[in-house]
Each structure stands twice: as C-alpha cells, then as structure tokens.
Design an enzyme around this catalytic site. Structure first.
Site, PDB file in Angstrom:
ATOM      1  N   GLY A  11       0.841  -1.208   0.000  1.00  0.00           N
ATOM      2  CA  GLY A  11       0.000   0.000   0.000  1.00  0.00           C
ATOM      3  C   GLY A  11       0.867   1.246   0.000  1.00  0.00           C
ATOM      4  O   GLY A  11       1.823   1.333   0.763  1.00  0.00           O
ATOM      5  N   ARG A  72       1.123  -5.138  -5.202  1.00  0.00           N
ATOM      6  CA  ARG A  72       1.368  -6.325  -4.373  1.00  0.00           C
ATOM      7  C   ARG A  72       1.528  -7.452  -5.379  1.00  0.00           C
ATOM      8  O   ARG A  72       0.556  -7.906  -5.967  1.00  0.00           O
ATOM      9  CB  ARG A  72       0.186  -6.569  -3.429  1.00  0.00           C
ATOM     10  CG  ARG A  72       0.029  -5.453  -2.391  1.00  0.00           C
ATOM     11  CD  ARG A  72      -1.020  -5.804  -1.355  1.00  0.00           C
ATOM     12  NE  ARG A  72      -1.011  -4.848  -0.249  1.00  0.00           N
ATOM     13  CZ  ARG A  72      -1.853  -3.829  -0.117  1.00  0.00           C
ATOM     14  NH1 ARG A  72      -2.787  -3.622  -1.019  1.00  0.00           N
ATOM     15  NH2 ARG A  72      -1.773  -3.014   0.917  1.00  0.00           N
ATOM     16  N   ASP A 103       5.678  -5.042   5.936  1.00  0.00           N
ATOM     17  CA  ASP A 103       6.362  -6.316   6.204  1.00  0.00           C
ATOM     18  C   ASP A 103       6.206  -7.347   5.085  1.00  0.00           C
ATOM     19  O   ASP A 103       7.074  -8.201   4.908  1.00  0.00           O
ATOM     20  CB  ASP A 103       6.047  -6.876   7.593  1.00  0.00           C
ATOM     21  CG  ASP A 103       4.567  -6.957   7.878  1.00  0.00           C
ATOM     22  OD1 ASP A 103       3.778  -6.749   6.921  1.00  0.00           O
ATOM     23  OD2 ASP A 103       4.203  -7.243   9.026  1.00  0.00           O
ATOM     24  N   THR A 125       4.457   2.502   5.521  1.00  0.00           N
ATOM     25  CA  THR A 125       3.051   2.078   5.608  1.00  0.00           C
ATOM     26  C   THR A 125       2.315   2.990   6.585  1.00  0.00           C
ATOM     27  O   THR A 125       2.874   3.352   7.625  1.00  0.00           O
ATOM     28  CB  THR A 125       2.902   0.608   6.054  1.00  0.00           C
ATOM     29  OG1 THR A 125       1.536   0.387   6.441  1.00  0.00           O
ATOM     30  CG2 THR A 125       3.787   0.240   7.230  1.00  0.00           C
ATOM     31  N   ASP A 127       0.057   2.074   8.449  1.00  0.00           N
ATOM     32  CA  ASP A 127      -0.446   1.273   9.571  1.00  0.00           C
ATOM     33  C   ASP A 127       0.442   1.295  10.825  1.00  0.00           C
ATOM     34  O   ASP A 127      -0.021   0.927  11.899  1.00  0.00           O
ATOM     35  CB  ASP A 127      -0.608  -0.197   9.149  1.00  0.00           C
ATOM     36  CG  ASP A 127      -1.541  -0.355   7.960  1.00  0.00           C
ATOM     37  OD1 ASP A 127      -2.449   0.470   7.802  1.00  0.00           O
ATOM     38  OD2 ASP A 127      -1.348  -1.307   7.178  1.00  0.00           O
ATOM     39  N   ASP A 129       2.597  -0.788  11.597  1.00  0.00           N
ATOM     40  CA  ASP A 129       2.517  -2.147  12.158  1.00  0.00           C
ATOM     41  C   ASP A 129       3.793  -2.961  11.924  1.00  0.00           C
ATOM     42  O   ASP A 129       3.739  -4.185  11.859  1.00  0.00           O
ATOM     43  CB  ASP A 129       1.299  -2.882  11.562  1.00  0.00           C
ATOM     44  CG  ASP A 129       1.375  -3.016  10.050  1.00  0.00           C
ATOM     45  OD1 ASP A 129       2.236  -2.374   9.428  1.00  0.00           O
ATOM     46  OD2 ASP A 129       0.561  -3.772   9.487  1.00  0.00           O
ATOM     47  N   ARG A 171      -5.065  -2.232   8.957  1.00  0.00           N
ATOM     48  CA  ARG A 171      -4.942  -3.681   8.739  1.00  0.00           C
ATOM     49  C   ARG A 171      -5.282  -4.407  10.051  1.00  0.00           C
ATOM     50  O   ARG A 171      -6.348  -4.177  10.578  1.00  0.00           O
ATOM     51  CB  ARG A 171      -3.543  -4.018   8.216  1.00  0.00           C
ATOM     52  CG  ARG A 171      -3.562  -5.153   7.217  1.00  0.00           C
ATOM     53  CD  ARG A 171      -2.320  -5.194   6.370  1.00  0.00           C
ATOM     54  NE  ARG A 171      -1.120  -5.053   7.125  1.00  0.00           N
ATOM     55  CZ  ARG A 171      -0.076  -5.853   7.014  1.00  0.00           C
ATOM     56  NH1 ARG A 171      -0.115  -6.887   6.214  1.00  0.00           N
ATOM     57  NH2 ARG A 171       1.017  -5.633   7.705  1.00  0.00           N
TER      58      ARG A 171
END
Ligand code: F6P
Length: 321
Positions: A11, A72, A103, A125, A127, A129, A171
């Site tokens: 993303g 992706r 990741d 990202t 996120d 995360d 996510r």
C-alpha cells in the site's frame, strides 16, 4: 556497490516519494547508478526500470503516493517469479535494492537477499505495524488526515446531537485508531488488541456522559476489529436513542501531502539505507527507535512483535468521557 535500485511496494504511503528522493540523491552524490523500479516487485521481474538522477526526483518531496507506483506482486511470491527478478537484476548489473514498503515487502527483500541480491527495507506504511519500528513513513500524515476528517464529522455530529461511528484503516493493528481516537476526543476507541463489549465499552460510556450533559459522540473503530460499523451505528441508536451514522473513511486516509515528520524521517531513512548498501551491507531493515535511526537483520525484524500501548489506551479511556 556501483549500481542499485529502489522500489515501492504494498500500500502506498505519504512520504514514500521523500524516501525515494533521498535514496536517489544519496546514491548520485556517492557516484552510484540508481534505477527506479516501476510497480514494485513486478517491475523487478520485468525490468521495468528508469535510470534516476538528481532531477528525476525534483518536486516530489511534497507529493503523496509514489512516483514509482506500487503493487502487491503475486508472481514475485512464486519461486519462478523470484528467479526471474534475480536474473533481471543480474542482467542490469543491479547489486543491491532499497525496498520501501511494509512487512509483506520485507519478506520479498529477505528472500532476495538470501538468494544473493542484498536488499535494505525502509518501513513505509500508514499502519505503523512493523514490529521493529516505533514509527513508519506515512503514519503521521495518515493520523493527521483522520483527525481532519473526524473534526469535520464532529461539526455535523454536534449540530444534530448525533453519534458518528468511524472506521479507520490499520490492517490488523489499532495504532491509527488509538492515536486518532485520542486526537479526536472519541468517546470509545475499538482496537483489535483489546477485547471489547459493545454494551460496556460504548453504550454504558455514552449513557454515563449523557448524564453529564453530553449530546454528541464520536466512536472510532479500527478496521481490524472486523465490525460492521453500519450495524454498530444502528445498535447504538436502538439502545441509546441517539441518532447515529457511520462512515468508513477508506482510501482517503492513504493520500495527501506528507507532514514534516514524514518528510524528515523518510529522508533520514532513505539516506541511511543507501549508506548500508554502500558498505555492502544487505538483508537489513532500517528502523526508527525514538529519535534514532537504526537497522536490524530482516529475518530478526520479521520475527519481532509489538503490542499496542496499553497505558495510552487507558489514558484515552479515562479522558475521553
Ligand atoms: O497497509 C495499508 C492499508 O491501507 C491497510 O490499512 C488496509 O487494510 C489495506 O492497505 C488496504 O489495501 P488495498 O489498498 O489493497 O485495499
């Protein structure tokens, strides 16, 4: 290394362009040839490259998205796809790759590194995360975008004495929801890391604040809690009598001009990544730990875990009432 490549994958995130710019300029200033790879790992497979120079990255520090496009790649996940990418790198004389992404992108970077093409990952990202980092490129801009959007919702929510339930991205993680929820003064924040009960965490909190005179409410839910926010709004209306609406913020959260923090961090991380490759160091992830830029072995980084800041969650619980 004399020739490297840079790609953006997964993303897109605001600040990716600032990272690409830093990679290209650092490489050029150190007499390296640098290729921009178009559409992530697909471009690496197909040799979709642009030779970059100081000027090909002019006027992009302020731009959201990624000038290199992102994808992706399904093909890259296969052994054959990966072999093709390695062959392409060898044909073009590419000795190292900077991979800007999340990741999933780092797993690709690890696999390429293991097969002889040293890669350095740069965390990009919205996120936040990635376990080895306490910050990822795009996160700060995204938080500010959410805050701006929810502030607008608050205006109309307040004018009509309504409750608005907002779903934000992230996510499987609740970092965006927690921090944006605090910044927006949400009455309840739902994150996947903390179990919740609609009655206790939303209805009873709303009723408690109603007794103190509060008439409008914002509920922020992370997409990772996997709730239908429209159903939740209907349930809230039925149980509290407060007219309720819902909104999934969606991809608007991924766009926009990066904040100062994202531009500066992306610049530092992009520069750091090239310095590693210059020293022939691959299979690393660049990470931000507090104010410092550090690096980790990719394999180690992918096996790390990080939880949500429960202290912060409790602060939100105590204050947003
Ligand atoms: O990882 C970034 C992210 O925006 C997540 O927050 C979200 O779950 C996902 O990507 C959406 O992906 P797509 O753009 O493929 O719909």
């Amino acid at each position: 290394m004399k020739t490297i490549a840079v790609l953006t994958s997964g993303g897109d995130a605001p600040g990716m362009n600032a990272a690409v710019r830093a990679v290209v300029r650092t490489a050029c200033e150190n007499d390296m040839k640098v290729y921009g790879v178009i559409r992530g790992y697909n471009g690496l497979i197909n040799g979709d490259f642009i030779e970059m120079n100081l000027r090909t990255v002019s006027d992009i520090i302020n731009r959201g998205g990624t000038i290199l496009y992102s994808a992706r790649s399904v093909e890259f996940a296969t052994e054959e796809g990966m072999r093709k990418a390695i062959r392409t790198c060898q044909e073009w004389g590419i000795e190292g790759v900077v991979v800007i992404g999340g990741d999933g992108s780092f797993r690709g970077a690890r696999d390429l590194s293991e097969r002889g093409i040293p890669c350095v990952g740069v965390p990009g990202t919205i996120d936040n995360d990635i376990a080895c980092c306490n910050y990822t490129i795009g996160y700060d801009t995204c938080l500010n975008t959410i805050m701006e959007m929810v502030d607008r919702l608050r205006d109309t929510s307040e004018s009509h004495d309504r409750c608005t339930v907002v779903e934000v991205m992230g996510r499987k993680a609740g970092y965006l929801a927690l921090n944006a929820g605090i910044a927006c003064g949400a009455t309840s924040i739902l994150v996947p890391e903390v179990e919740f009960d609609v009655q206790k965490h939303i209805i009873e909190r709303m009723e408690k604040t109603q007794r103190t005179g509060k008439k409008h409410f914002i509920i922020v839910a992370a997409e990772g809690v996997r709730l239908d926010v429209d159903d939740l709004a209907k349930e809230i209306q039925a149980k509290t009598g407060v007219e309720s609406r819902s909104l999934i913020l969606g991809h608007v959260q991924r766009g926009g001009s990066p904040t100062v923090k994202d531009r500066v961090m992306a610049t530092r991380m992009g520069n750091y990544a090239v310095k590693l490759l210059m020293d022939n160091i691959g299979n690393r992830v660049v990470a931000a730990q507090k104010e410092e830029i550090v690096d980790y072995d990719i394999f180690e980084a992918l096996n790390m875990t990080k939880g949500i800041d429960l202290e912060l969650y409790n602060v939100a619980h105590e204050v947003s009432i």
